[in-house]
Design an enzyme around this catalytic site. Structure first.
Site, PDB file in Angstrom:
ATOM      1  CG  ASN A  35       2.750 -18.139 -13.115  1.00  0.00           C
ATOM      2  OD1 ASN A  35       3.683 -18.886 -12.820  1.00  0.00           O
ATOM      3  ND2 ASN A  35       1.556 -18.590 -13.422  1.00  0.00           N
TER       4      ASN A  35
ATOM      5  CG  HIS B 146       2.012 -21.253  -8.641  1.00  0.00           C
ATOM      6  ND1 HIS B 146       3.215 -20.927  -9.227  1.00  0.00           N
ATOM      7  CD2 HIS B 146       1.076 -21.176  -9.629  1.00  0.00           C
ATOM      8  CE1 HIS B 146       3.013 -20.665 -10.500  1.00  0.00           C
ATOM      9  NE2 HIS B 146       1.730 -20.802 -10.769  1.00  0.00           N
TER      10      HIS B 146
ATOM     11  CB  CYS C  95       2.535 -23.588 -12.199  1.00  0.00           C
ATOM     12  SG  CYS C  95       2.437 -22.462 -13.579  1.00  0.00           S
TER      13      CYS C  95
END
Ligand code: ACO
Length: 323
Positions: A280, A250, A113
């Site tokens: 996500n 994020h 990520c």
């Protein structure tokens, strides 16, 4: 001093929506639990004939058009992904070919990520040293391909997507009033790599494996380290949190973002949020949040942006960009 300035941006989300109500039919979960614990309501899932590469190509084309650049004006493509189309070659070369770019070079980078921030950092260094002028930096992932759809602990969290920016060299004064990337900090902690890992891999098991995560530990690690790294990058550059116009975090979990904001003392109206509709999207997450903020007019030229990520590795990062 040469700065890397954002000259274009693009994004692509697959059409298929997977809602929390769809997930209720797949695993023992509820819309209420997912919304309360994560803030996610739906996520997009790549169609069978879509891949990380095809998503990346869509985002890249939009970014190029937005920057009014032709493919051969790009010197470098970096694609941040954990889910490449093939084990080799790099999916970035597929993007290069699809764009008709016959010069320069292209490669993938893997930091889960945090991948987009790692890719920004590499491109920024190439630009600031004068080695290249224009870079196409893409974050793209199809995590749906490595999610265990029988594991309610993880399958409710992830979605597919791609985001891209064009970075171009521009002369700056070398002060924090310059446009472009002002500062980036990257971190990793391999000692905690097992907290978020796939159950297999090319060399370890000749398979891709599925995502395994110790959610609670990752959550704690994220809140502590994302606020710490934010303080670090702000003080390194002589800023305080009051100087930040927009936080682009994020998009993993609304509770991680809220807790980080509380620790930082940043008001929620300065935070770009996309996770309710996107989940996500791993390497694409910050790139798509940036895109969302710019295209909705939340991010304006001259704004000071604080970017933050946290992902498998464990990896985490912070960035200061004047848009
Ligand atoms: N539906 C219903 N119940 C669930 C679900 C679900 N989807 N998932 C877990 N539960 C249950 C658990 O089984 C547990 O039940 P138990 O008490 O009977 O054992 C209970 O809910 C509580 O579980 P926790 O794990 O403590 O739940 P938590 O509040 O921590 O939320 C979550 C879990 C959402 C995963 C959270 O920990 C989180 O967001 N962690 C961080 C994720 C992240 O940031 N990842 C980093 C980036 S990802 C990347 O790099 C690829």
């Amino acid at each position: 001093m040469i700065r890397s300035v954002i000259k274009g941006f693009g994004a692509y989300l697959p059409e298929r929506r997977l809602t929390n109500f769809d997930l209720e039919k797949m695993v023992d979960t509820s819309d209420e639990w997912i919304v309360e614990r994560t803030g996610i309501r739906e996520r997009r899932i790549a169609a069978n004939d879509e891949t990380t590469g095809s998503l990346a190509i869509r985002a890249a084309r939009e970014a190029l058009a937005n920057a009014s650049l032709t493919p051969n004006q790009i010197d470098l493509i970096i694609l941040a992904t954990t889910t490449p189309d093939e084990t080799l070659p790099a999916t970035a070369t597929k993007v290069q070919a699809a764009l008709g770019m016959t010069s320069g070079f292209a490669f993938d980078i893997q930091a889960a990520c945090s991948g987009f921030m790692y890719a920004l950092s590499v491109a920024d260094n190439y630009i600031r040293t004068g080695a290249i002028r224009n870079a196409l930096v893409i974050g793209a992932d199809t995590l749906s391909r490595i999610v265990d759809w029988t594991d309610r602990n993880t399958c409710v969290l992830f979605g597919d997507g791609a985001g891209a920016v064009i970075l171009s060299a521009e002369e700056g004064q070398g002060t924090t009033t310059d446009s472009g990337i002002l500062s980036l900090i990257l971190r990793s902690d391999g000692a905690n790599r097992n907290m978020l890992i796939s159950s297999g891999g090319v060399s370890a098991s000749q398979s891709v494996g599925k995502i395994l995560m110790e959610g609670r530990e990752v959550f704690r690690f994220a809140v502590e380290n994302m606020s710490k790294i934010a303080h670090e990058i702000l003080s390194n550059n002589g800023f305080t949190i009051a100087d930040v116009d927009c936080l682009v975090p994020h998009q993993a979990n609304i509770r991680i973002i809220d807790a980080t904001c509380r620790k930082l003392g940043i008001p929620s109206d300065k935070v770009i949020l996309t996770l309710a509709d996107q989940g996500n999207t791993s390497g694409a997450s910050v790139a798509m949040a940036l895109y969302d903020g710019i295209t909705r007019g939340r991010i304006k030229h001259g704004d000071l942006l604080l970017l933050e990520t946290m992902g498998a590795g464990l990896t985490w990062s912070a960035g200061l960009i004047r848009y």
